[in-house]
Structure formats: structure tokens, C-alpha cells
Write an enzyme that holds these catalytic residues in place. Structure first.
Site, PDB file in Angstrom:
ATOM      1  N   CYS A 147    -122.487  50.600 -68.493  1.00 19.23           N
ATOM      2  CA  CYS A 147    -121.167  49.975 -68.427  1.00 19.23           C
ATOM      3  C   CYS A 147    -120.570  49.802 -69.825  1.00 19.23           C
ATOM      4  O   CYS A 147    -121.250  49.926 -70.842  1.00 19.23           O
ATOM      5  CB  CYS A 147    -121.254  48.581 -67.791  1.00 19.23           C
ATOM      6  SG  CYS A 147    -121.984  48.522 -66.162  1.00 19.23           S
TER       7      CYS A 147
ATOM      8  N   ASP B 242     -93.471  56.168-102.273  1.00 17.77           N
ATOM      9  CA  ASP B 242     -92.483  56.299-101.204  1.00 17.77           C
ATOM     10  C   ASP B 242     -91.368  55.273-101.379  1.00 17.77           C
ATOM     11  O   ASP B 242     -91.622  54.087-101.648  1.00 17.77           O
ATOM     12  CB  ASP B 242     -93.160  56.095 -99.851  1.00 17.77           C
ATOM     13  CG  ASP B 242     -92.208  56.246 -98.688  1.00 17.77           C
ATOM     14  OD1 ASP B 242     -91.924  57.396 -98.315  1.00 17.77           O
ATOM     15  OD2 ASP B 242     -91.736  55.217 -98.167  1.00 17.77           O
TER      16      ASP B 242
END
Length: 486
Positions: A34, A436
């Protein structure tokens, strides 16, 4: 991240969804494995075993839980965060390289021997490349069973199985049932070239700046925003496709239109890569939030993801086209390139008409037909040449360090272009675009250092998650990249 047994037990006891994908829990008494967050009753600790992958649990004789579906949990964040051979191998296996080229093909891409690859994967994941690829085929098969009306023999072939018998045997072993029984619990339908499914992610998840960036930089003819979904063409191993990705509650709704259903696994893997869905946002945000300024952004909109690109070589060309011009101008240049050199789709859909040009197609073009400064034209053809001859490898699973070195050796590739490519084409979580304009503008507005050198020095504390810091800074500005499109 290697987890101790005690840490695994705590995660299972708390049903902590953050660890879904990090490991699986196998129960000796039921022979079922699981997710850590499975809602079923927690078994006694003495009956639990922990495996680093579903493939390892399957090899040990366990089958997947039908309730929590551990095979469909988000992927392990480590494969996107790390650049070592094991991480590169997992990215390539998820993309279907073993199914297409075998283990020798995987080893060639990594630059290792087959024996070395086997040893690496067994040591860390408890399973070899064939077992890991088999687990991926089983999940692809289940997806096709539950979401299409394809016949079982068609599904077996499309999922990469050599025969219907091997497909049936694998489904029985992995899921403890037959393919027909799986379909009996669902409502399969739709045409055979279309698959709709949910792509899970770890919460928190903030989609605004992620989809905002993808749409603001979308190339006409290749990408579009339509009725609340980002759509893009994609060049897959067996033919072209179109994928549609829509943010929804707790998942991304994905619809893939494929020319060949064998490409489903690769298409899903690339969509997850594009949207950075296997990230661990709690881990990332916990470090970035320590910064007094950046922490405010993190706490207001946690769960940022880094917008990537489905095709690395494509982004390198787009990054060069976007040097020193606005986002709108870069889109215009890229759109012209698509119309003149891109491969037209046999079946256009909406404004999606082409695949982005390959480096080889660009090299065949007349340089004088490209409206850009001569210096940028030289850089564009140098990048295309390096991609075509293999000097520069930006494909999924490429070596980040080698790509950085190769980029630095090309003319006209400065820090902005190099870090943009590392961040969006290769998924380097620590790439940092200090030069940037949007990053610098947001930094100054927030009171952070505004010069690239000073900001880079300040950002040392953000490592190894500086690419996510860039995303938070972009989202803080007033540019369209920070907003969910209308």
C-alpha cells in the site's frame, strides 16, 4: 532520501500523504502493498515490510492494494531532484527506454555497462531495470483497461507486453485480479486514440504561476490555452500526440490524443515532468520560508512548481530565440519558425497545427530567412548543430553537469540562457537565473539585492531549491507569467 524503519512506521501511523511515492508498505499476512497514506486499518508493525519501489514489492510476491492504488501515487521526488546515474535511469525507465531499447539501450544512454546499471538499481530500489519497467507496463495496462474501450490484446501490445498471456499473468500478479475484472469495475469508453486520466501530486499545489508561465510563453501552433486547459503538441517515440492538462481539485485532469497507444506511458511521464508533479513542496517550501522576505511569498501561496518543457532540445532553441527580447517577441519568432520548419499535424486540433521544428530541420533552413541579429543566428545554429550531433544532450535523463559544460562551450550562451535551459529543459532544481529582468525587478521591489552578483550571493541560503525561488519571484511581479490565464 533513505528512510529508517522507524520513520516509515511513523509515516504509516499518521497516514502521511507526503510520503506517497517515497516507499510502499507491504503486509506479510495479506501479501498486499500500500501507500503510506492508505486509509485501511493499520496492520501490526511486526507484519509490515517496507520497500523503496512498487517493483521491489512485486518481486517479493506482493500485489497492489485495490483501495489506495499505490502504483498510481505521485512519483518519488528524488528522481527529479538528483542528477546521479540512478535518478537518470529512473527518468529514462519511466519514459519507456527499456521497453523500446532494452536494458543495453538504457546502459548506453547512461554511459554505463549493463552490469553496473543492474547493480545500481538493485542497491537503491531493490529491483532491476526489467522489473521496474514491468511495473510501469502494468500501470499503463491498467490505465488503458479503465479509460478506453480497446480490446485486451490491443492493450497488451500498447502497454509494451510481448503477448496477451504475459499481460494477463502480470495483471494477475500485480493486482490480484484479471484484466476483464478490472474493466468490469469501471466504465471504459471513448475513442481508441484518446485516454483521460488523473495525474496526482503532493499538496500544497499552487497552479497559478505554473500555468500562467506556460501560457504566457506558449508558442503559436504548438501550445494554446483553451477552455481552462493548457494544450500542447508532443513528438513521441511512435508518433505525434496532443495532450490537454487542466488543474482540478487534488489532481491534474489529463487527456491524451495519441497516434499510437504504445506512447501512453511516455506521454504521461512527460506531462508529469512538464508540470513538476513529483516535487515535494513541503520540503522545498520549508527551506525557502526561512528567508524573511521570500518566506512571505511562500506562506501566501505555498506549493509553487517549476514550469518545464516536454522536449528539452525544443526549449534550447526557444531560449536562444528569446535572448534580450520580450516574451511576446520571443513567441512571435518561435511561431514563425514553427510555421516554416515545423512538421504539420495530420489532424490539426484548434490552433494546434504543428510539432516544433527539430534541430535537424533548423540546420536545413536558409540562415538568411531567419529575421534576427547575425550573432543570435550564429548561436541558434551552433546550438542546433550541437543537439543534432550529440555534443549537447538535453533529452530526458541527460547528465546535468555534462550539459552545463557543453552549453558553456557554445558561442552566445550566457548565464541567462544556460540557467534557463538547465531549469526548464533538464529540471535542475538549483538553476538560478539571477540576470533575468523579472527576477531582478521582483527582488528590488521586495527589498532583496537587485544586482545579479549580490542576489546570487544572497540566494546561497536557498540552495538546492533556487529554481523554485525564481518561480516565487516571477509570481510576485505583475507579468502574466505569475497569473492563471483567463
Amino acid at each position: 532520501m533513505r528512510m529508517t524503519r522507524e520513520a516509515c512506521l511513523r509515516a504509516v501511523d499518521g497516514r502521511d500523504r507526503r510520503f506517497d511515492g517515497w516507499f510502499v508498505t507491504a503486509v506479510r499476512t495479506t501479501k498486499i502493498y500500500c501507500r503510506p497514506s492508505c486509509p485501511a486499518r493499520t496492520p501490526q508493525s511486526r507484519n509490515m515490510e517496507f520497500y523503496p519501489s512498487a517493483a521491489a514489492a512485486q518481486q517479493a510476491g506482493y500485489r497492489a492494494c485495490k483501495r489506495c492504488r499505490p502504483d498510481a501515487s505521485p512519483g518519488t521526488p528524488a528522481w527529479n531532484e538528483r542528477a546521479d546515474a540512478t535518478a537518470r535511469a529512473m527518468r529514462l525507465i519511466s519514459d519507456g527506454v527499456v521497453d523500446r531499447d532494452g536494458v543495453p539501450g538504457l546502459a548506453r544512454r547512461l554511459g554505463y555497462s549493463v552490469r553496473q546499471v543492474e547493480r545500481l538499481l538493485h542497491t537503491e530500489l531493490g529491483a532491476g531495470p526489467l522489473a521496474l519497467a514491468r511495473a510501469a507496463r502494468a500501470q499503463t495496462g491498467r490505465t488503458l483497461i479503465e479509460s478506453t474501450s480497446m480490446r485486451m490484446h490491443e492493450i497488451a501490445y500498447s502497454a509494451g507486453f510481448s503477448s496477451l498471456r504475459s499481460f494477463n499473468d502480470c495483471i494477475a500478479q500485480v493486482y490480484g485480479t484479471t484484466p476483464t475484472a478490472l474493466r468490469g469495475r469501471t466504465h471504459a469508453g471513448g475513442d481508441r486514440g484518446t485516454v483521460s486520466l488523473r495525474l496526482p501530486y503532493r499538496e500544497p499545489f499552487h497552479p497559478d504561476s505554473l500555468f500562467g508561465h506556460l501560457v504566457a510563453t506558449a508558442v503559436p501552433g504548438v501550445e494554446e490555452w483553451s477552455e481552462g486547459a493548457y494544450r500542447t503538441t508532443v513528438d513521441l517515440p511512435h508518433g505525434p500526440g496532443i495532450v490537454s492538462l487542466r488543474p482540478a481539485a487534488g489532481h491534474i485532469a489529463c487527456t491524451a490524443h495519441l497516434a499510437d497507444m504504445r506512447d501512453l506511458s511516455a506521454a504521461v511521464n512527460r506531462c508529469r515532468w512538464l508540470l513538476d508533479l513529483d516535487a515535494d513542496p513541503v520540503l522545498v517550501d520549508s527551506q525557502l520560508a526561512r528567508d524573511p522576505v521570500l518566506g512571505t511569498l511562500v506562506r501566501s501561496h505555498p506549493g509553487a512548481r517549476v514550469p518545464r518543457i516536454i522536449d528539452g532540445p525544443q526549449f534550447a532553441i526557444r531560449a536562444v530565440l528569446g535572448q534580450q527580447i520580450s516574451t511576446a517577441a520571443a513567441r512571435t519568432h518561435a511561431g514563425r519558425l514553427v510555421r516554416s520548419l515545423g512538421k504539420p499535424l495530420d489532424h490539426p486540433d484548434g490552433t494546434l497545427t504543428h510539432l516544433f521544428p527539430t534541430p535537424e530541420a533548423l540546420l536545413d533552413a536558409d540562415p538568411s530567412s531567419l529575421a534576427m541579429p547575425e550573432s543570435r543566428r550564429r548561436t541558434l545554429f551552433a546550438v542546433a548543430g550541437a543537439l543534432a550531433n550529440g555534443t549537447l544532450d538535453l533529452r530526458l535523463g541527460a547528465d546535468w553537469s555534462g550539459a552545463r559544460t557543453a552549453l558553456d562551450e557554445l558561442p552566445g550562451i550566457g548565464p541567462w540562457t544556460r540557467e534557463s535551459i538547465l531549469m526548464r529543459a533538464l529540471g535542475d532544481p538549483d538553476a538560478f537565473i539571477a540576470t533575468d529582468l523579472g527576477v531582478k525587478t521582483s527582488a528590488r521591489a521586495l527589498g532583496l539585492p537587485g544586482t545579479p552578483g549580490a542576489l546570487t550571493k544572497h540566494a546561497e541560503a536557498w540552495r538546492p531549491w533556487r529554481a523554485y525561488a525564481v518561480q516565487y519571484l516571477w509570481a510576485a511581479g505583475d507579468h502574466a507569467v505569475g497569473r492563471m490565464p483567463e
